[in-house]
Scaffold this motif. Structure first.
Motif, PDB file in Angstrom:
ATOM      1  N   GLU A 105       0.793  -1.038  -0.129  1.00  0.00           N
ATOM      2  CA  GLU A 105      -0.033   0.127   0.058  1.00  0.00           C
ATOM      3  C   GLU A 105       0.960   1.363   0.034  1.00  0.00           C
ATOM      4  N   ALA A 106       2.214   1.075   0.105  1.00  0.00           N
ATOM      5  CA  ALA A 106       3.090   2.227   0.114  1.00  0.00           C
ATOM      6  C   ALA A 106       2.973   3.180  -1.089  1.00  0.00           C
ATOM      7  N   ILE A 107       2.883   2.304  -2.127  1.00  0.00           N
ATOM      8  CA  ILE A 107       3.004   2.824  -3.377  1.00  0.00           C
ATOM      9  C   ILE A 107       1.612   2.359  -4.144  1.00  0.00           C
ATOM     10  N   ASN A 108       0.628   3.195  -4.111  1.00  0.00           N
ATOM     11  CA  ASN A 108      -0.691   2.728  -4.244  1.00  0.00           C
ATOM     12  C   ASN A 108      -1.206   2.896  -5.838  1.00  0.00           C
ATOM     13  N   ALA A 109      -2.478   2.357  -6.161  1.00  0.00           N
ATOM     14  CA  ALA A 109      -2.578   2.138  -7.790  1.00  0.00           C
ATOM     15  C   ALA A 109      -2.703   3.791  -8.354  1.00  0.00           C
ATOM     16  N   PHE A 110      -2.717   4.554  -7.683  1.00  0.00           N
ATOM     17  CA  PHE A 110      -2.747   6.193  -8.179  1.00  0.00           C
ATOM     18  C   PHE A 110      -1.267   6.456  -8.460  1.00  0.00           C
ATOM     19  N   ASP A 111      -0.406   6.250  -7.603  1.00  0.00           N
ATOM     20  CA  ASP A 111       1.085   6.511  -7.793  1.00  0.00           C
ATOM     21  C   ASP A 111       1.411   5.679  -8.890  1.00  0.00           C
ATOM     22  N   ARG A 112       1.031   4.486  -9.015  1.00  0.00           N
ATOM     23  CA  ARG A 112       1.628   3.595 -10.274  1.00  0.00           C
ATOM     24  C   ARG A 112       1.245   4.410 -11.476  1.00  0.00           C
ATOM     25  N   SER A 113      -0.109   4.721 -11.450  1.00  0.00           N
ATOM     26  CA  SER A 113      -0.550   5.293 -12.651  1.00  0.00           C
ATOM     27  C   SER A 113       0.237   6.612 -13.087  1.00  0.00           C
ATOM     28  N   VAL A 114       0.847   7.221 -12.107  1.00  0.00           N
ATOM     29  CA  VAL A 114       1.356   8.608 -12.493  1.00  0.00           C
ATOM     30  C   VAL A 114       2.859   7.860 -13.156  1.00  0.00           C
ATOM     31  N   TYR A 115       3.371   6.993 -12.367  1.00  0.00           N
ATOM     32  CA  TYR A 115       4.876   6.257 -12.919  1.00  0.00           C
ATOM     33  C   TYR A 115       4.549   6.028 -14.454  1.00  0.00           C
ATOM     34  N   ILE A 116       3.514   5.219 -14.499  1.00  0.00           N
ATOM     35  CA  ILE A 116       3.066   4.693 -15.949  1.00  0.00           C
ATOM     36  C   ILE A 116       2.795   5.800 -16.845  1.00  0.00           C
ATOM     37  N   GLN A 117       2.142   6.697 -16.788  1.00  0.00           N
ATOM     38  CA  GLN A 117       1.937   7.889 -17.769  1.00  0.00           C
ATOM     39  C   GLN A 117       3.209   8.560 -17.914  1.00  0.00           C
ATOM     40  N   HIS A 118       4.232   8.405 -17.005  1.00  0.00           N
ATOM     41  CA  HIS A 118       5.560   9.307 -17.665  1.00  0.00           C
ATOM     42  C   HIS A 118       6.312   8.339 -18.218  1.00  0.00           C
ATOM     43  N   TYR A 119       6.122   6.924 -18.234  1.00  0.00           N
ATOM     44  CA  TYR A 119       7.126   5.899 -18.768  1.00  0.00           C
ATOM     45  C   TYR A 119       6.635   5.160 -19.834  1.00  0.00           C
ATOM     46  N   ASN A 120       5.289   5.407 -20.310  1.00  0.00           N
ATOM     47  CA  ASN A 120       5.032   4.483 -21.226  1.00  0.00           C
ATOM     48  C   ASN A 120       5.296   4.682 -22.707  1.00  0.00           C
ATOM     49  N   ASP A 121       6.077   5.679 -23.001  1.00  0.00           N
ATOM     50  CA  ASP A 121       6.418   6.019 -24.359  1.00  0.00           C
ATOM     51  C   ASP A 121       8.033   5.592 -24.705  1.00  0.00           C
ATOM     52  N   LYS A 122       8.297   5.491 -26.018  1.00  0.00           N
ATOM     53  CA  LYS A 122       9.571   4.876 -26.221  1.00  0.00           C
ATOM     54  C   LYS A 122      10.640   5.974 -25.887  1.00  0.00           C
ATOM     55  N   LYS A 123      10.626   7.121 -25.730  1.00  0.00           N
ATOM     56  CA  LYS A 123      11.600   8.137 -25.607  1.00  0.00           C
ATOM     57  C   LYS A 123      11.747   8.259 -23.984  1.00  0.00           C
ATOM     58  N   SER A 124      10.757   7.905 -23.310  1.00  0.00           N
ATOM     59  CA  SER A 124      11.001   7.991 -21.736  1.00  0.00           C
ATOM     60  C   SER A 124      11.673   6.699 -21.354  1.00  0.00           C
ATOM     61  N   ILE A 125      11.153   5.547 -21.841  1.00  0.00           N
ATOM     62  CA  ILE A 125      11.863   4.269 -21.505  1.00  0.00           C
ATOM     63  C   ILE A 125      13.291   4.340 -21.686  1.00  0.00           C
ATOM     64  N   ARG A 126      13.580   4.848 -22.861  1.00  0.00           N
ATOM     65  CA  ARG A 126      15.099   5.041 -23.658  1.00  0.00           C
ATOM     66  C   ARG A 126      15.859   5.868 -22.467  1.00  0.00           C
ATOM     67  N   ALA A 127      15.302   6.821 -22.302  1.00  0.00           N
ATOM     68  CA  ALA A 127      16.084   7.895 -21.465  1.00  0.00           C
ATOM     69  C   ALA A 127      16.332   7.286 -19.842  1.00  0.00           C
ATOM     70  N   SER A 128      15.331   6.639 -19.379  1.00  0.00           N
ATOM     71  CA  SER A 128      15.502   6.028 -18.077  1.00  0.00           C
ATOM     72  C   SER A 128      16.308   4.912 -18.321  1.00  0.00           C
ATOM     73  N   ASN A 129      16.402   4.112 -19.069  1.00  0.00           N
ATOM     74  CA  ASN A 129      17.463   3.075 -19.520  1.00  0.00           C
ATOM     75  C   ASN A 129      18.846   3.518 -19.504  1.00  0.00           C
ATOM     76  N   ALA A 130      19.052   4.856 -19.995  1.00  0.00           N
ATOM     77  CA  ALA A 130      20.443   5.282 -20.269  1.00  0.00           C
ATOM     78  C   ALA A 130      21.036   5.433 -19.031  1.00  0.00           C
ATOM     79  N   TRP A 131      20.336   5.595 -17.601  1.00  0.00           N
ATOM     80  CA  TRP A 131      21.065   5.499 -16.535  1.00  0.00           C
ATOM     81  C   TRP A 131      21.729   4.125 -16.412  1.00  0.00           C
TER      82      TRP A 131
END
Length: 204
Positions: A105-131
Motif C-alpha cells: 500500500e506504500a505505492i498505491n494504484a494512483f502512484d503507479r498510474s502516475v509512473y506509468i503515464q510518464h514512462y509509457n512511451d519509447k523516448k521515456s523508456i530509452r531515457a530511463s534506461n540510459a542511467w
C-alpha cells in the motif's frame, strides 16, 4: 548529473550542503561528494550502493534469492526494451513494485498510474534506461575517485543493508549504518517517518 547538482548549489548560493540520494540518486550523491568534496558537509546513501565492479557479479538469474536484478541487464540492451514496453510499461512497473515492496500500500494504484503515464512511451523508456547504460562509465570513473572523507550515513532495508555497508567499508573513511526494519527497497515510501528521523539524527 553531479555537475548539474553543483550548478544548482551554486545558483542557490550555498557554500556547503548535505547531500543524499536513493538508488540511482545514491550514485549521483556519491559522485558529487567525490568530485566536489569542498562543497559537502555530510553524505547520505539510501539503500543502494553506487555501481562498482561488484555489479558484474550480481546474479541475473534465479539462484534461490527472492529477488534477483535481471532488469539491470535487460535495461542495458539498446532499443529493444523500449520496443517491448511502449504502452505496456505497467507490466514491468507492477512486477518490480510487487517484488521490491514489503508494504504494497506504500505505492498505491494512483502512484503507479502516475509512473506509468510518464514512462509509457519509447523516448521515456530509452531515457530511463540510459542511467543503466552509463554504469560502465560510472564504474570506470569511480576507479579514479579518492576515498570519501566526509562523515557518511548508509540507510537501508534489511535486504540491502549488507551490500551497502560492504561498499561503504571500501570507499568511505568514516560511516555509520541504519537499517530500516519492515521495509523493502523503497524505504522513503514504506517507512517515511523512520527514514526522515534517521536522516535528521545524522544531520543533528
Amino acid at each position: 548529473m553531479a555537475s548539474d547538482i553543483m550548478e544548482l548549489v551554486a545558483a542557490l548560493g550555498y557554500e556547503k550542503v548535505h547531500v543524499a540520494g536513493h538508488d540511482m540518486g545514491a550514485n549521483v550523491a556519491y559522485a558529487f561528494a567525490a568530485n566536489y568534496p569542498e562543497k559537502v558537509k555530510k553524505l547520505i546513501l539510501l539503500d543502494t550502493p553506487p555501481p562498482d565492479e561488484n555489479m558484474y557479479r550480481l546474479p541475473m538469474l534465479p539462484v534461490g534469492a527472492p529477488v534477483y536484478p535481471w532488469w539491470v541487464a535487460f535495461n542495458q540492451v539498446s532499443d529493444l526494451p523500449a520496443q517491448l514496453l511502449e504502452g505496456r510499461f505497467g507490466l514491468l512497473l507492477d512486477h518490480l513494485l510487487d517484488n521490491l515492496l514489503v508494504s504494497q500500500e506504500a505505492i498505491n494504484a494512483f502512484d503507479r498510474s502516475v509512473y506509468i503515464q510518464h514512462y509509457n512511451d519509447k523516448k521515456s523508456i530509452r531515457a530511463s534506461n540510459a542511467w543503466y547504460q552509463a554504469f560502465g562509465q560510472d564504474i570506470a570513473d569511480q576507479k579514479r575517485y579518492s576515498k570519501i572523507k566526509h562523515v557518511t550515513k548508509g540507510i537501508a532495508s534489511p535486504a540491502s543493508s549488507g551490500i551497502l555497508e560492504f561498499f561503504l567499508t571500501g570507499h568511505v573513511f568514516e560511516y555509520e549504518m541504519k537499517q530500516i526494519e519492515g521495509s523493502g527497497h523503497f524505504i522513503q515510501e514504506e517507512k517515511p517517518e523512520e527514514t526522515a528521523k534517521a536522516i535528521l539524527d545524522f544531520l543533528n
